[in-house]
Design a protein around this motif. Structure first.
Motif, short mmCIF file in Angstrom:
data_model
loop_
_atom_site.label_atom_id
_atom_site.label_comp_id
_atom_site.label_asym_id
_atom_site.label_seq_id
_atom_site.Cartn_x
_atom_site.Cartn_y
_atom_site.Cartn_z
N ARG A 13 0.82 -1.21 0.00
CA ARG A 13 0.00 0.00 0.00
C ARG A 13 0.85 1.26 0.00
O ARG A 13 0.46 2.29 -0.56
CB ARG A 13 -0.94 -0.01 1.20
N SER A 14 2.02 1.22 0.64
CA SER A 14 2.89 2.40 0.68
C SER A 14 3.31 2.79 -0.73
O SER A 14 3.34 3.98 -1.07
CB SER A 14 4.12 2.11 1.55
N LEU A 15 3.63 1.81 -1.56
CA LEU A 15 4.01 2.11 -2.94
C LEU A 15 2.80 2.59 -3.74
O LEU A 15 2.92 3.49 -4.59
CB LEU A 15 4.62 0.87 -3.59
N MET A 16 1.63 2.04 -3.46
CA MET A 16 0.41 2.49 -4.15
C MET A 16 0.14 3.96 -3.86
O MET A 16 -0.26 4.72 -4.75
CB MET A 16 -0.78 1.64 -3.71
N ARG A 17 0.36 4.39 -2.60
CA ARG A 17 0.13 5.78 -2.26
C ARG A 17 1.17 6.69 -2.90
O ARG A 17 0.87 7.83 -3.25
CB ARG A 17 0.16 5.97 -0.73
N LEU A 18 2.37 6.18 -3.06
CA LEU A 18 3.45 6.98 -3.62
C LEU A 18 3.33 7.12 -5.13
O LEU A 18 3.60 8.19 -5.68
CB LEU A 18 4.79 6.34 -3.25
N GLU A 19 2.92 6.06 -5.79
CA GLU A 19 2.82 6.06 -7.26
C GLU A 19 1.36 5.87 -7.65
O GLU A 19 0.83 4.75 -7.67
CB GLU A 19 3.70 4.95 -7.86
N LEU A 20 0.70 6.96 -7.97
CA LEU A 20 -0.74 6.92 -8.26
C LEU A 20 -1.06 6.21 -9.56
O LEU A 20 -2.22 5.84 -9.79
CB LEU A 20 -1.28 8.36 -8.30
N SER A 21 -0.07 6.02 -10.43
CA SER A 21 -0.34 5.36 -11.71
C SER A 21 -0.49 3.84 -11.56
O SER A 21 -0.95 3.18 -12.49
CB SER A 21 0.79 5.66 -12.70
N LEU A 22 -0.14 3.30 -10.40
CA LEU A 22 -0.24 1.86 -10.19
C LEU A 22 -1.69 1.44 -10.03
O LEU A 22 -2.45 2.07 -9.31
CB LEU A 22 0.56 1.44 -8.96
N ALA A 23 -2.06 0.36 -10.69
CA ALA A 23 -3.40 -0.20 -10.57
C ALA A 23 -3.35 -1.65 -10.99
O ALA A 23 -2.53 -2.05 -11.83
CB ALA A 23 -4.40 0.57 -11.43
N ILE A 24 -4.21 -2.46 -10.39
CA ILE A 24 -4.25 -3.89 -10.72
C ILE A 24 -4.65 -4.06 -12.18
O ILE A 24 -5.64 -3.48 -12.64
CB ILE A 24 -5.23 -4.62 -9.79
N GLY A 25 -3.85 -4.84 -12.90
CA GLY A 25 -4.14 -5.13 -14.30
C GLY A 25 -3.62 -4.08 -15.27
O GLY A 25 -3.75 -4.26 -16.48
N LYS A 26 -3.04 -2.99 -14.75
CA LYS A 26 -2.56 -1.91 -15.62
C LYS A 26 -1.05 -2.03 -15.83
O LYS A 26 -0.30 -2.11 -14.86
CB LYS A 26 -2.89 -0.56 -14.99
N PRO A 27 -0.58 -2.06 -17.08
CA PRO A 27 0.87 -2.12 -17.33
C PRO A 27 1.56 -0.86 -16.82
O PRO A 27 1.00 0.24 -16.85
CB PRO A 27 0.97 -2.22 -18.86
N VAL A 28 2.78 -1.02 -16.33
CA VAL A 28 3.56 0.10 -15.82
C VAL A 28 5.02 -0.16 -16.17
O VAL A 28 5.48 -1.30 -16.18
CB VAL A 28 3.37 0.27 -14.29
#
Length: 791
Positions: free
Chosen positions: A549-564
């Protein structure tokens, strides 16, 4: 010496001297609490801003593959020649072990080409020699007490399977860019390249620290410069492993410390506001007892504004007295508290003066607040008509209520009298209840927060089913490493893991903050993590990530199923997020070992995690030593080891320290509430002086009168305890939210545990007994004749 009106002000203060002292002390307590936080924040802000910037911190750190001295010299010259780079230097960070006395500690060693020419992240020598020579060890000051080392002692430094090297501690320096060693359970040391060679460790420099020329650039602007520098390095054939770009000019822990101080400051201001209610009680009691005096003054021509000025002058006097008491204490205690906070940031504050505006602001608030609090009862009391004022029956006739209480059956007459008196002044009782109940809510909320933090820590470490980890100096074949480890007696299970570092490439082409990537085997038995959303890694997933969750809060572009796109090891690779887990406060991600290893280590593993069949610290250390020897015999050097229990202790020290800081405000509120209760009971005794005289006249004993007054205080205390329990629910939410901003998002514990509820009951009853002792003693000292004649 004084005009009649000011003689009246002095007389009023003197007649109410006991309650006046309580009000002054309560306001001083609230003002001291707020002043300590304000003073500490101002000093720490100056120290971190000026002290950190004075060290010329790196705008970015670029980690590269090790290169020889000649290549590094060309790299430095190339980067230094860029128009957008002000300065650059190379260094190396080495993980090792150090023995002080009979104890071994994890060590982080820093090496540069020439310590006397350090221009980025400058170090401050404090004791002994500087710079280090080839045969010495310079320790960072925050590691001294933790390790027990001292200047002149010999320490034994070990890297991998090489025999330990004895190095004398020749000096102590301060590095303001490091988190304290005692907090991280790490010994920071500074050694030369020659000392690394003696230890058998690599000595080539593998990191570039640079400072951009334009210091006004934000984080995105710095990343743009760093990206251009990395292109130059890649053109020279130097492989960039990762990039770290901190917030420009901000210490790594400064935002957390600011959030903590802001949260504490908010509660301290709440305590100060609660102390202002005591001013309302005191001035209202004065006005109630002097209604006839007000009528007489208005009858002889005084305007209501002139009368109001007299009582506001009393409030001003209270404020001045509170400031006189609180200001010296808040400045001294604030500096000491700032020293504690600065120690958490590894900053000196000896040369930092308290800003002048801190003193002025505390003085203004301390004087103005009681005047504002008193303005409402003064406005109401001084606008009474002359006729109504002259017909007033006095303070003993004020109040009312208690009719509902008197209809309660099954209670003795003294108990009914206590209950009636408690509800006689409902507004005053409500203010006293609010002060005590708020303190109780903060206490219970902090207790809930502690339970939430311990529960969250349990979840983090319960997922890790191993006892320690051994980190290799160089990647090793997984099959060989696991086979060697599993053959050693005492190993219950073992797995080879791969680790790396990555950074999300954002839409503007810049990379975000660096985060750790842990890569166990997909079918791992030693890591069982609960997935909050999505799923865990599967065989055949390809480049899939599970992020916390810490990385999710830091990088808003992260999402399940979304390429990064993730930059790792100098390569930009596309990954897909498949799940989200809780995890530690720092951003992190998990990948499959079979997928990550070929990308960053040519298929090798960087560590092996071990589940021990033994229990006890001594047996664990013995097993680690035997594993080091067994791996060393096979040419697999172990650079460092870390016990899971030690890692947990580090995390808990960080988290629970913040919990204790937040919970300390409850005791300030309890102090204010206790003084408020004492003031309330003092006024109650004053208003019922005639009533006490009647009780004495009909034969009531001193002990019974004392019990009636104490029972009234206990009634208020019990009510505040009952109110604090439901009030602790929103307080728990507020504290958990504040803690989430400061450290780690934790689940909210809504209902207080029985232990905390009982503890607060005992505390608040104890405060009630102490607070009511003085009013009860005063009631027993008044003679029957004087009591019956009182108006």
């Amino acid at each position: 010496m004084f005009s009649p009106r000011w003689q009246k002000v002095v007389r009023d203060v003197w007649l109410h001297r006991g309650r006046t002292v309580l009000v002054v002390l309560a306001m001083a307590a609230g003002l001291t609490g707020a002043g300590v936080i304000l003073t500490a924040w101002a000093i720490v802000d100056v120290a971190t801003r000026d002290g950190y910037l004075a060290s010329n911190p790196a705008s970015a750190t670029i980690r590269v593959d090790s290169v020889d001295a000649a290549t590094m010299a060309r790299v430095l010259a190339r980067v230094r020649a860029r128009a957008d780079v002000r300065d650059v230097q190379a260094r190396r960070t080495t993980a090792a072990r150090v023995q002080v006395g009979g104890s071994w500690f994890t060590a982080i060693l820093y090496t540069v080409e020439d310590f006397s020419a350090v221009t980025i992240g400058t170090l401050r020598p404090e004791v002994g020699a500087w710079p280090p020579d080839d045969g010495s060890f310079i320790i960072e000051r925050s590691s001294l007490d933790f390790s027990g080392a001292a200047v002149g002692d010999d320490v034994r430094v070990s890297w991998g399977a090489a025999p330990p090297v004895a190095l004398p501690v020749r000096g102590v320096v301060r590095d303001v860019g490091l988190a304290p060693g005692w907090m991280e359970h790490v010994v920071y040391g500074f050694v030369t390249r020659r000392a690394l060679e003696r230890m058998g460790a690599p000595s080539t420099l593998d990191a570039l620290q640079l400072v951009v020329r334009d210091r006004s650039l934000d984080q995105a602007g710095v990343r743009a410069v760093v990206r251009a520098v990395t292109r130059d390095l890649e053109a020279m054939g130097v492989r960039v492993r990762d990039i770290d770009v901190p917030v420009p000019g901000e210490h790594v822990h400064a935002a957390q410390m600011d959030s903590l101080l802001y949260t504490q400051g908010a509660f301290a201001l709440m305590a100060l506001a609660l102390s202002a209610f005591l001013v309302v009680n005191l001035i209202a009691a004065m006005l109630t007892g002097q209604v006839r005096e007000i009528g007489i003054m208005k009858a002889v021509g005084a305007q209501w504004q002139q009368v109001a000025a007299l009582y506001l002058a009393v409030a001003t006097t209270l404020g001045v007295a509170a400031v006189a008491v609180a200001l010296p204490i808040s400045l001294v205690a604030g500096r000491r508290y700032a020293g504690l906070k600065a120690d958490l940031l590894n900053f000196p504050i000896d040369d930092v003066a308290i800003p002048w505006w801190v003193i002025v602001l505390q003085a203004i608030v301390g004087v103005v607040l009681p005047v504002l609090a008193a303005s409402i009862p003064v406005w109401r009391g001084c606008r009474i008509s002359v006729n109504d004022a002259l017909r007033d029956v006095g303070i003993a006739g004020a109040g009312g209520g208690g009719s509902v209480v008197m209809r309660v059956g099954g209670l003795s007459r003294p108990m009914l009298l206590s209950l009636r008196n408690a509800f006689r002044r409902r507004q005053r009782m409500a203010l006293t209840l609010l002060a005590l109940a708020t303190g109780g809510a903060v206490f219970l909320g902090a207790n809930n927060l502690r339970a939430s933090v311990i529960g969250a820590t349990d979840l983090v470490f319960a997922a890790q089913r191993y006892d320690f980890v051994l980190r290799f100096a160089e990647p090793q074949p997984v099959e060989v490493a696991e086979r060697v480890v599993r053959r050693v007696a005492g190993v219950r299970d073992a797995e080879g893991w791969t680790g790396g570092r990555g950074a999300i490439v954002r839409a503007d082409g810049m990379s975000g903050s660096v985060f750790a990537i842990t890569a166990p085997p997909v079918a791992t038995r030693l890591l069982v993590t609960a997935v909050d959303s999505g799923r865990w890694l599967r065989a055949g997933d390809g480049r899939s990530l599970v992020v916390n969750r810490s990385l999710m809060r830091l990088e808003l572009s992260l999402a399940i199923g979304k390429p990064v796109t993730v930059l790792m090891g100098g390569r930009a690779l596309e990954w897909t997020g498949v799940g989200v887990v809780g995890g530690a406060p720092s951003p992190a991600a998990y990948a499959s070992r079979d997928v990550l290893a070929p990308l960053v280590t040519d298929g090798g593993v960087t560590s092996v995690v071990v589940a021990s069949a033994y229990e006890g610290e001594g047996s664990t250390f013995d097993l680690i030593q035997r594993l080091r020897a067994a791996l060393g015999e096979q040419g697999m050097e172990v650079a460092s080891s870390q016990r899971l229990a030690e890692s947990r202790r580090v995390v808990e020290d960080h988290l629970l320290m913040v919990v204790d800081f937040l919970g300390s405000v409850a005791w300030l509120m309890l102090l204010v509430g206790g003084m408020g209760l004492a003031s309330t009971m003092g006024l109650a005794v004053l208003e019922r002086t005639r009533e006490i005289g009647v009780l004495r006249a009909i034969g009531t004993t001193h002990r019974s009168i004392f019990a009636v007054i104490q029972m009234e205080g206990v009634t208020i205390a019990l009510l505040s305890w009952a109110v604090a329990i439901p009030l602790s629910i929103p307080m728990s939410v507020a504290l958990a939210t504040a803690f989430g901003r400061i450290m780690l998002r934790v689940p909210v514990t809504y209902l207080p545990n029985a232990g905390g509820v009982i503890t607060w009951l005992v505390v608040v009853l104890g405060v009630s007994v102490v607070a009511c002792a003085w009013p009860a003693r005063r009631a027993m000292r008044v003679s029957t004749a004087a009591a019956l004649a009182y108006e």
